[in-house]
Write a protein that holds these residues in place. Structure first.
Motif, short mmCIF file in Angstrom:
data_model
loop_
_atom_site.label_atom_id
_atom_site.label_comp_id
_atom_site.label_asym_id
_atom_site.label_seq_id
_atom_site.Cartn_x
_atom_site.Cartn_y
_atom_site.Cartn_z
N SER A 161 0.97 4.17 -2.83
CA SER A 161 0.50 5.40 -2.55
C SER A 161 1.48 6.44 -3.44
N LYS A 162 2.92 5.87 -3.19
CA LYS A 162 4.06 6.80 -3.92
C LYS A 162 3.72 6.57 -5.31
N PHE A 217 0.97 -1.21 0.06
CA PHE A 217 -0.11 -0.04 0.14
C PHE A 217 0.84 1.26 0.14
N PRO A 237 -4.77 11.08 -3.73
CA PRO A 237 -4.16 10.24 -2.63
C PRO A 237 -5.02 8.97 -2.27
N LEU A 238 -4.22 7.97 -2.34
CA LEU A 238 -5.05 6.55 -1.93
C LEU A 238 -5.47 6.43 -0.57
N THR A 239 -6.71 5.70 -0.48
CA THR A 239 -7.18 5.63 0.86
C THR A 239 -7.30 3.81 0.90
N LYS A 240 -7.42 3.38 2.23
CA LYS A 240 -7.52 1.88 2.24
C LYS A 240 -8.87 1.81 3.26
#
Length: 356
Positions: A282-283, A278, A292-295
């Motif tokens: 994200s990078k 993850f 931006p990624l979320t989880k």
């Protein structure tokens, strides 16, 4: 890609329909051969593309769905105002098309394996051995299941187990001599109530009696009854506790026999199995100019549970952004497809480079 998604959505593929699954596998094989330039290895309804050497990156998809034949009549494929709809579009035919196109874009596919199974929705009973064999030695597994709310990647999944409890009683005429029978349906009612107490809300463990059946005719004491049981738990210990409790069930009527069988079992996918991937995703997303990624952690299981259970770093929910899995409002946000596909391609390439 939209044309390819339409092709798959309009090829109905319910998990319980063997003929439909074989037709679907034919379509997936032809489409994959077109996109990837090489045919798959075929194992019935399961398809594998291997690109050189031992597997370093495993990409997991499935082509079966929960939708019965005929669903297209009431839920046709359509794209309206940027929203794509159709049975199985979100779970997970869009993700399958994304996987094909992401792999096709790679300058080097060495060490990549794409496995497309046909029984994920029923717990992967026939494909589990294929998944575990393909995952052996892999440095990463990427699962193209649909995303969580708002496009969140799935970094934790509860473990799951499916059981069937059969109740063996004795038939008798319900009007002439019901006392000579032993009513499996009444016994089943007792057992369902006992089963429903085995969950633990504080630990997030759920034990749910689902499909029930009993009897043959109105005027016959039921000799056989059955209930399907769905178990979800965050830890292996909780899965074991529930199984022991199920096996310890005793009939209220001593003349009746209980028979418990295991239908499926998937270990939990913990946050530890996904944390590094993850962070890497994200990078890479930032480098691609994506949001931006979320989880998220979810209760549903997937084949990612199997790879994570083997100790293979696993990232799930990389497929379509949308919602309504298994429901009338199943849909995909079209605008998200290109970026998510680019992210998958970048993740695979990065994992290959990491393993060199």
């Amino acid at each position: 890609m939209l044309d390819h998604i339409r092709t798959l959505v309009e090829t109905e593929s319910p998990s319980a329909d063997e003929a439909a699954l074989h037709r679907s596998a034919d379509v997936v094989a032809a489409l994959g051969t077109q996109v990837l330039g090489t045919p798959p290895q075929r194992d019935g309804i399961h398809l594998t593309w291997r690109f050189g050497g031992p597997t370093r990156v495993l990409v997991l998809c499935h082509h079966d769905t929960v939708w019965p034949i005929g669903s297209l009549r009431t839920h046709p494929f359509e794209v309206v105002d940027g929203i794509l709809r159709g049975p199985g579009c979100f779970d997970m035919k869009t993700g399958l098309v994304m996987a094909l196109h992401a792999i096709a874009e790679l300058p080097d596919r060495t060490g990549v394996t794409l496995l497309v199974t046909g029984d994920e929705e029923i717990g992967s009973p026939g494909s589990r051995a294929l998944i575990e064999a393909a995952a052996t030695g892999a440095k990463a597994a990427f699962v193209l299941e649909a995303s969580g709310p708002g496009g969140a990647l799935k970094t934790e999944r509860k473990g799951s187990a499916g059981y069937s409890l059969r109740v063996h009683g004795k038939a008798a005429h319900s009007g002439l001599e019901p006392e000579r029978g032993h009513n499996a349906g009444v016994e089943l009612a007792h057992q369902v109530l006992a089963i429903a107490t085995l969950g633990d809300a504080a630990l997030g463990t759920t034990v749910t009696p689902t499909v029930l059946s009993a009897g043959t005719t109105r005027n016959t004491v039921p000799a056989l009854a059955e209930v399907a049981i769905d178990v979800r738990a965050a830890t292996p210990g909780e899965l074991s506790r529930v199984e022991l409790a199920l096996r310890a069930l005793q009939p209220v009527d001593p003349a009746i026999r209980l028979e418990l069988s295991t239908q499926s079992h998937r270990p939990p996918m913990t946050s530890e199995s996904s944390a590094a991937l993850f962070a890497r995703a994200s990078k890479l997303a930032a480098g691609l100019g994506l949001a931006p990624l979320t989880k998220t952690a979810v209760g549903g299981g997937s084949d990612g549970n199997l790879t994570a259970g083997m100790g293979v770093p696993t990232l799930d929910g990389l497929g379509a952004v949308g919602g309504g899995a298994h429901a009338d409002d199943e849909h995909v946000v079209v605008a998200e497809i290109p970026g998510r596909t680019a992210l998958l391609a970048a993740l695979i390439a990065d994992a290959i480079a990491e393993g060199e």
